[in-house]
Design a protein around this motif. Structure first.
Motif, PDB file in Angstrom:
ATOM      1  N   ARG A  21      32.326  40.108  28.755  1.00 57.54           N
ATOM      2  CA  ARG A  21      32.854  39.626  30.041  1.00 57.54           C
ATOM      3  C   ARG A  21      34.378  39.623  30.003  1.00 57.54           C
ATOM      4  O   ARG A  21      34.998  39.037  29.116  1.00 57.54           O
ATOM      5  N   PRO A  65      31.432  30.821  28.476  1.00 54.73           N
ATOM      6  CA  PRO A  65      30.788  31.290  29.706  1.00 54.73           C
ATOM      7  C   PRO A  65      29.579  30.422  30.043  1.00 54.73           C
ATOM      8  O   PRO A  65      28.796  30.052  29.169  1.00 54.73           O
ATOM      9  N   GLU A 123      37.622  38.460  32.287  1.00 59.64           N
ATOM     10  CA  GLU A 123      37.909  37.532  33.387  1.00 59.64           C
ATOM     11  C   GLU A 123      39.402  37.540  33.711  1.00 59.64           C
ATOM     12  O   GLU A 123      40.245  37.416  32.827  1.00 59.64           O
ATOM     13  N   SER A 157      35.522  38.260  37.616  1.00 64.53           N
ATOM     14  CA  SER A 157      35.074  38.726  36.303  1.00 64.53           C
ATOM     15  C   SER A 157      34.252  39.993  36.415  1.00 64.53           C
ATOM     16  O   SER A 157      33.704  40.313  37.476  1.00 64.53           O
ATOM     17  N   ASP A 195      31.320  42.125  33.873  1.00 64.63           N
ATOM     18  CA  ASP A 195      30.512  42.154  32.655  1.00 64.63           C
ATOM     19  C   ASP A 195      30.145  43.592  32.318  1.00 64.63           C
ATOM     20  O   ASP A 195      29.622  44.327  33.182  1.00 64.63           O
TER      21      ASP A 195
END
Length: 277
Positions: A69, A38, A71, A207, A209
């Motif tokens: 995270r 990331p 994605e 994405s 988080d």
């Protein structure tokens, strides 16, 4: 390629020769070795790095303050998520309270994921997708057998429930421990007549988080959303990275976003302090 496994020594040699192999869907060990770090995160801070294949699952126990995270690599992932308090796993995600306490049924940035004990297990702290669902849960064996003709966990069309059951077992949890899940990257909205409308994804590269507010057991199944109208088992890879961060504190704006959220975060801080977390 011919592989020699005719003897124990040959089989051992063959197995060891594959030790440095790579695959499209795999965990990266150590996490700092991920080929997709990331942006802005020091590789040494990573604690979990994995690409979950279509119809795959993953699980981990993460520390309080871990940032996770998820994605959507191609625009077809659907991350069906359950989280549990790792210290006392009978405390788990409560989808009804997750919608009720923030007075918001649609998941997005700033949304707390609550347990039935009025504590925040995790918070959505960033979101570039906006396409999520806290209504429908994940697919069942019966649903998949009717739609795809099969649901075996290691077959071509596993159900979300079946995969979450496998993931849960890795942490001593049984099917009775699996409450309704939330999912990320495939949006659902409620129409005026109460019907659900599937919106699909926001596209490749989106994405989300999540911030662990307590030590968590995290279970994820990457399977098609139950309302996905496509006849094929359509789901893409899901990328997961986690790194060390800090839990929500009273100085964060989301702590006082509403009286109800403040109380939930205070409950969480009180629990963490009493448990020495």
């Amino acid at each position: 390629m011919t592989r020699d496994t005719a003897s124990v020594l040959a089989a051992r040699s063959d197995a060891r020769s594959q030790g440095d192999g790579v695959a499209d869907w795999m965990a990266y060990l150590p996490a700092s070795s991920t080929p997709y770090p990331p942006q802005g995160v020091e590789p040494a801070d990573l604690t979990w790095a994995e690409t979950v294949g279509p119809g795959g699952y993953t699980h981990a126990r993460v520390a309080r303050g871990t940032r996770i995270r998820l994605e959507d690599v191609t625009g077809d992932a659907c991350a069906n998520l359950l989280v549990f308090n790792a210290v006392e796993p009978w405390e788990r995600l409560n989808v009804a309270d997750t919608q009720k306490i923030p007075w918001q049924a649609y998941l997005g940035e700033g949304h707390p994921l609550l347990s039935g004990d009025g504590r925040v297990l995790a918070t959505v702290v960033a979101d570039t997708s906006g396409q999520h669902d806290a209504f429908c849960g994940t697919s069942s064996d019966t649903w998949n057998e009717r739609k795809y003709g099969g649901s075996a966990p290691f077959g071509p069309t596993p159900s979300g429930r079946g995969l979450l059951t496998l993931a849960a077992a890795k942490h001593g949890l049984a099917p009775r421990d699996l409450a309704p899940s939330v999912s990320f990257f495939q949006g659902v909205r409620v129409e005026a007549d109460g019907a659900f409308r599937w919106l699909g994804s926001a596209g490749a590269g989106a994405s989300v988080d999540l911030l662990a507010e307590l030590p968590l057991i995290v279970l994820v199944a990457n399977v098609p959303h139950p309302l996905d109208p496509r006849p094929d088992y359509a789901v893409g890879p899901l990328r997961v990275h986690a790194w060390r961060s800090a839990p929500t504190s009273p100085t964060d704006a989301r702590f006082d976003a509403s009286p109800e959220r403040r109380r939930a975060y205070l409950n969480t801080l009180g629990y963490a302090a009493a448990a020495g977390l």
